[in-house]
Motif scaffolding. Structure first.
Motif, PDB file in Angstrom:
ATOM      1  N   LYS A 121     -10.705  -0.890   4.046  1.00 20.50           N
ATOM      2  CA  LYS A 121     -11.427  -2.685   4.715  1.00 20.50           C
ATOM      3  C   LYS A 121     -12.377  -2.927   4.760  1.00 20.50           C
ATOM      4  CE  LYS A 121      -6.925  -3.497   6.041  1.00 20.50           C
ATOM      5  NZ  LYS A 121      -6.461  -2.162   5.135  1.00 20.50           N
ATOM      6  N   ILE A 154      -4.517   7.733  -1.130  1.00 20.91           N
ATOM      7  CA  ILE A 154      -4.171   6.124  -0.795  1.00 20.91           C
ATOM      8  C   ILE A 154      -4.300   5.087  -1.761  1.00 20.91           C
ATOM      9  CG2 ILE A 154      -5.048   4.664   0.970  1.00 20.91           C
ATOM     10  CD1 ILE A 154      -5.477   6.148   3.092  1.00 20.91           C
ATOM     11  N   ASP A 209      -4.149   1.378  -1.892  1.00 20.91           N
ATOM     12  CA  ASP A 209      -3.906  -0.209  -1.298  1.00 20.91           C
ATOM     13  C   ASP A 209      -4.794  -1.604  -1.834  1.00 20.91           C
ATOM     14  OD1 ASP A 209      -4.653  -0.822   2.497  1.00 20.91           O
ATOM     15  OD2 ASP A 209      -3.453  -2.223   0.791  1.00 20.91           O
ATOM     16  N   GLU A 249       0.272   5.630   0.530  1.00 22.45           N
ATOM     17  CA  GLU A 249      -0.130   6.353   1.520  1.00 22.45           C
ATOM     18  C   GLU A 249       0.498   7.747   1.299  1.00 22.45           C
ATOM     19  OE1 GLU A 249      -2.048   4.548   5.031  1.00 22.45           O
ATOM     20  OE2 GLU A 249      -1.670   7.138   5.749  1.00 22.45           O
ATOM     21  N   SER A 279       0.924  -1.332  -0.289  1.00 26.90           N
ATOM     22  CA  SER A 279       0.235  -0.095  -0.041  1.00 26.90           C
ATOM     23  C   SER A 279       1.193   1.165  -0.024  1.00 26.90           C
ATOM     24  CB  SER A 279      -0.778   0.408   0.950  1.00 26.90           C
ATOM     25  OG  SER A 279      -0.166   0.315   2.232  1.00 26.90           O
ATOM     26  N   THR A 283     -10.212   6.695   6.652  1.00 23.99           N
ATOM     27  CA  THR A 283     -10.477   6.099   4.670  1.00 23.99           C
ATOM     28  C   THR A 283      -9.825   4.873   4.969  1.00 23.99           C
ATOM     29  OG1 THR A 283      -9.965   8.650   3.679  1.00 23.99           O
ATOM     30  CG2 THR A 283      -9.499   7.051   2.108  1.00 23.99           C
ATOM     31  N   ASN A 284      -8.356   4.111   5.292  1.00 21.96           N
ATOM     32  CA  ASN A 284      -8.271   2.490   5.240  1.00 21.96           C
ATOM     33  C   ASN A 284      -9.260   1.967   6.133  1.00 21.96           C
ATOM     34  OD1 ASN A 284      -5.957   3.036   4.389  1.00 21.96           O
ATOM     35  ND2 ASN A 284      -4.383   4.038   6.471  1.00 21.96           N
ATOM     36  N   TYR A 285      -9.829   2.770   7.062  1.00 27.19           N
ATOM     37  CA  TYR A 285     -11.089   1.980   8.013  1.00 27.19           C
ATOM     38  C   TYR A 285     -12.392   1.340   6.865  1.00 27.19           C
ATOM     39  CZ  TYR A 285     -14.320   0.137  11.595  1.00 27.19           C
ATOM     40  OH  TYR A 285     -15.461  -0.406  11.627  1.00 27.19           O
TER      41      TYR A 285
END
Lengths: 415, 303
Positions: free
Chosen positions: B286, B257, B259, B248, B246, B281-283
């Protein structure tokens, strides 16, 4: 200043065949108090008037070491300059025209150092050309890079004799010049052949130097270093980085700073990069330079710069350097590449393990702000020093340093 | 689901080079080592999990070409989904090239009348930059005339810049079954996380398979540029025996981002609202992964 410098040069026992690896592990050759080039032969202002190219007088108070790139024609000098400093794609260099006139360029991309790169035409014999004042060129020169085309075996003898002639002339004019030989265009060869060529050229150059040397002690005195390079991979950037390291007086300080940072934050590797040219100004000394990690970091910088160029708003140039900006690449072997911009030109890039990064992120960011401040201090200290020197010089226009007496006096006399 | 893709064109026009760069992780320089393709080279490329591209790289030497239109005609031209014909822009035998092209079209009309036809004007890097647009437009006109009544899409390309990715992205996009559905889902996702733009890349080739735009952007070539940039980085990582998971990038103006998303895709999210932290954003990414994975598997099951 020059007396100090000349004494430390003679004290150095730099042997001819120091390989580039040894240089880093031996620690630096240049002491902090002495620049690789005397701060002011009085050339910054007056010389640039002689030489009517784009030199900038306002910056004459700054330290401006000169790098000369010399070599036979078609050896790759202009390509090197363009690939390293102008972000040219290696395959575009095939379209470059042969250089007819010697080009001077101010590379002011890096905060620590504004150096001038002289791209000499291979077609002009520098020493016999009446229009070219090679004495002045060499006097102000910090490093002389001689490029030899490794693919052109027939020219080895010519190249090496040109190299020896350059070394003799150079050493006679300026004892402080560091000679770096780039054994260039080695991308086509397998590793064993590369080492063979490296050894062969080194050996032949040594022989010729010893042969032609009347005093027979020249080899001990000159600083001569060989590098295997190619514009098609990162070796040219690495070699150029090593050349630049020797011209930066604060190099050792920077290395120590990076060592502290690595130890306190548990980093695998840390670099201070010049973003535009991807030359690394310093790296930590905990372990020998891992070329692969260096290449990864270079590529990462490319990635970030390219993407930033697409998405940055129109008025913003380059990467922003505020405290909350960062770039992070997660690799699948549990390593993170973490990059923070230190100032407009410099970026700190480190390689750190997964677990450590996640745990110590806050501490690391805090340490990095301290690191940024230290670098700013070093920069401003350097500016004050060189400003003082230039003020002194302007007041003592008639004082002549031993080596530069005639030249300096005659030029300064024009004021 | 197998889709047959024919890659044809004169000998030396660049078919195998293109295929190697897009599907086999070659860098442009490595293609110099490639030799002439003998007869037909078939390869199977898995794309987006449920799609298998059956690539027929047909050697372009005259002897082979003659053969394709006679003895091998049924074998080659039957069941074709996509015909990609490559023209070398510097070719001096344009008449002859057109002759072969038209023979191909004839065979296609007979054997696979529903095939989509793409024409690549290749090696555009050999033309000076200021003349490229004009020359491409001229060739495009000519080829559209020659192709009538069939419809053909023309692209300019070169292995030395991002135009290659643009051409192949478009080609592959037409082969994806659930493209509209994917786009709608991406759109909903973008709304939910307040992203400016979301791009979905196929994992191995990094061709853009879907995208969603909330905020206009001036650079129309950015998709292929990004494909190119990320692909280059991926290749450099593989030289060092690693690969990236990934990326960032955060600064005052935007957060980007990139990923790993579903087993077959990478996602790139661009957010310009500084209040949204990368962690958030990552959350979200996912969380959305599961949904998109389900989409993919249901697609696979359907086919």
């Amino acid at each position: 200043m020059s007396k100090m410098m000349s004494s430390s040069v003679i004290d150095q026992t730099s042997s001819l065949s120091i390989s580039s690896q040894n240089i880093l592990s031996n620690g630096t050759i240049v002491d902090f108090s002495v620049g690789s080039m005397p701060a002011n032969y009085g050339y910054d202002e007056s010389f640039s008037k002689e030489d009517d190219e784009e030199d900038s007088n306002e910056e004459s108070s700054q330290f401006k070491p000169r790098i000369l790139i010399m070599g036979l024609r078609k050896s790759g000098k202009t390509s090197i300059k363009n690939v390293v400093f102008h972000k040219m794609e290696p395959n575009e260099t095939l379209l470059l025209d042969p250089t007819t006139k010697t080009n001077l360029e101010d590379i002011s991309c890096c905060s620590f150092i504004t150096f001038q790169v002289y791209d000499c035409s291979g077609q002009i014999d520098l020493f016999n050309d009446p229009t070219c004042d090679y004495i002045a060129l060499l006097k102000g020169c910090g490093s002389l890079i001689f490029v030899i085309d490794a693919q052109d075996e027939d020219q080895y003898t010519d190249a090496i004799s040109c190299l020896t002639q350059t070394i003799f002339k150079g050493y006679n004019i300026n004892r402080g010049i560091k000679f770096e030989v780039f054994i260039h265009k080695v991308d086509g060869f397998p590793d064993e052949k590369k080492m063979d060529i490296y050894n062969e050229i080194q050996q032949r150059a040594n022989e010729m130097l010893i042969q032609q040397d009347a005093t027979e002690s020249l080899i001990q005195k000159i600083y001569l270093n060989y590098h295997l390079t190619s514009i098609y991979d990162h070796s040219i950037f690495e070699a150029f980085s090593k050349v630049v390291h020797k011209l930066i007086p604060q190099h050792r300080q920077l290395e120590r700073l990076l060592d502290f940072l690595c130890n306190s934050c548990g980093l695998e590797r840390a670099f201070l990069f010049d973003v535009a040219s991807k030359i690394f100004i310093a790296s930590d000394c905990i372990s020998p330079l891992d070329t692969q990690l260096y290449e990864l970091c270079c590529d990462k910088i490319d990635l970030v710069l390219d993407i930033s160029n697409i998405y940055a708003p129109k008025d913003v140039e380059g990467i922003s350097a505020d405290d909350s900006s960062y770039t992070c690449v997660k690799l699948n072997n549990e390593l993170y590449l973490y990059m923070k911009q230190v100032d407009k030109f410099l970026a700190f890039v480190c390689v750190i393990r997964d677990e450590i990064f996640v745990e110590n992120r806050g501490i690391m960011d805090y340490n990095l702000t301290l690191f940024k401040d230290s670098i700013k201090d070093i920069l401003s200290a350097q500016k004050t020093v060189s400003q003082d020197q230039s003020v002194n010089n302007q007041n003592n226009t008639n004082s002549s340093e031993p080596d530069t007496s005639n030249m300096a006096n005659s030029i300064l006399g024009n004021f | 689901m197998r889709k047959k893709v024919l890659l044809m064109g004169k000998s030396g026009s660049g078919k195998t080079s293109m295929r190697s760069i897009i599907f086999a992780n070659y860098i442009a320089r490595d293609t110099k080592r490639l030799g002439a393709t003998i007869d037909v080279e078939q390869s199977y490329v898995r794309f987006l999990g449920n799609l298998v591209l059956n690539l027929w790289d047909c050697g372009g030497q005259e002897a082979f070409m003659e053969h394709y239109f006679t003895a091998q005609r049924d074998n080659i031209f039957r069941n074709v989904e996509v015909l990609i014909y490559v023209f070398d822009v510097e070719s001096r035998e344009f008449e002859k090239d057109i002759h072969y092209y038209q023979s191909c079209l004839e065979s296609i009309t007979q054997q696979s009348p529903h095939a989509k036809i793409f024409v690549l004007i290749h090696k555009m890097d050999l033309i000076r930059e200021d003349q490229r647009e004009a020359i491409f437009k001229a060739k495009e006109e000519e080829l559209k005339n020659y192709s009538r009544p069939l419809d053909c899409h023309c692209f300019q390309s070169s292995i030395w810049d991002e135009t290659l990715y643009k051409a192949w992205s478009q080609i592959v996009h037409k082969l994806i079954l659930n493209a509209p559905q994917l786009e709608k889902n991406l759109h909903d996702f973008a709304e939910a996380i307040e992203a400016d733009e979301i791009l979905l890349f196929e994992k191995t080739t990094f061709l853009v398979v879907s995208h969603c735009l909330k905020k206009e952007h001036s650079d129309l070539q950015r998709f292929e540029k990004i494909s190119n940039i990320i692909k280059q980085f991926k290749l450099s990582c593989s030289k060092c025996d690693t690969s990236f998971q990934s990326v960032e990038i955060k600064n005052g103006n935007y957060t980007i981002i990139i990923d790993l998303f579903t087993p077959n895709t990478y996602i790139m999210v661009i957010i310009s609202d500084p209040r949204i932290t990368p962690a958030l954003t990552n959350y979200n990414i996912k969380y959305a992964q599961k949904h998109f994975e389900n989409l993919e598997t249901s697609q696979e099951q359907r086919t």
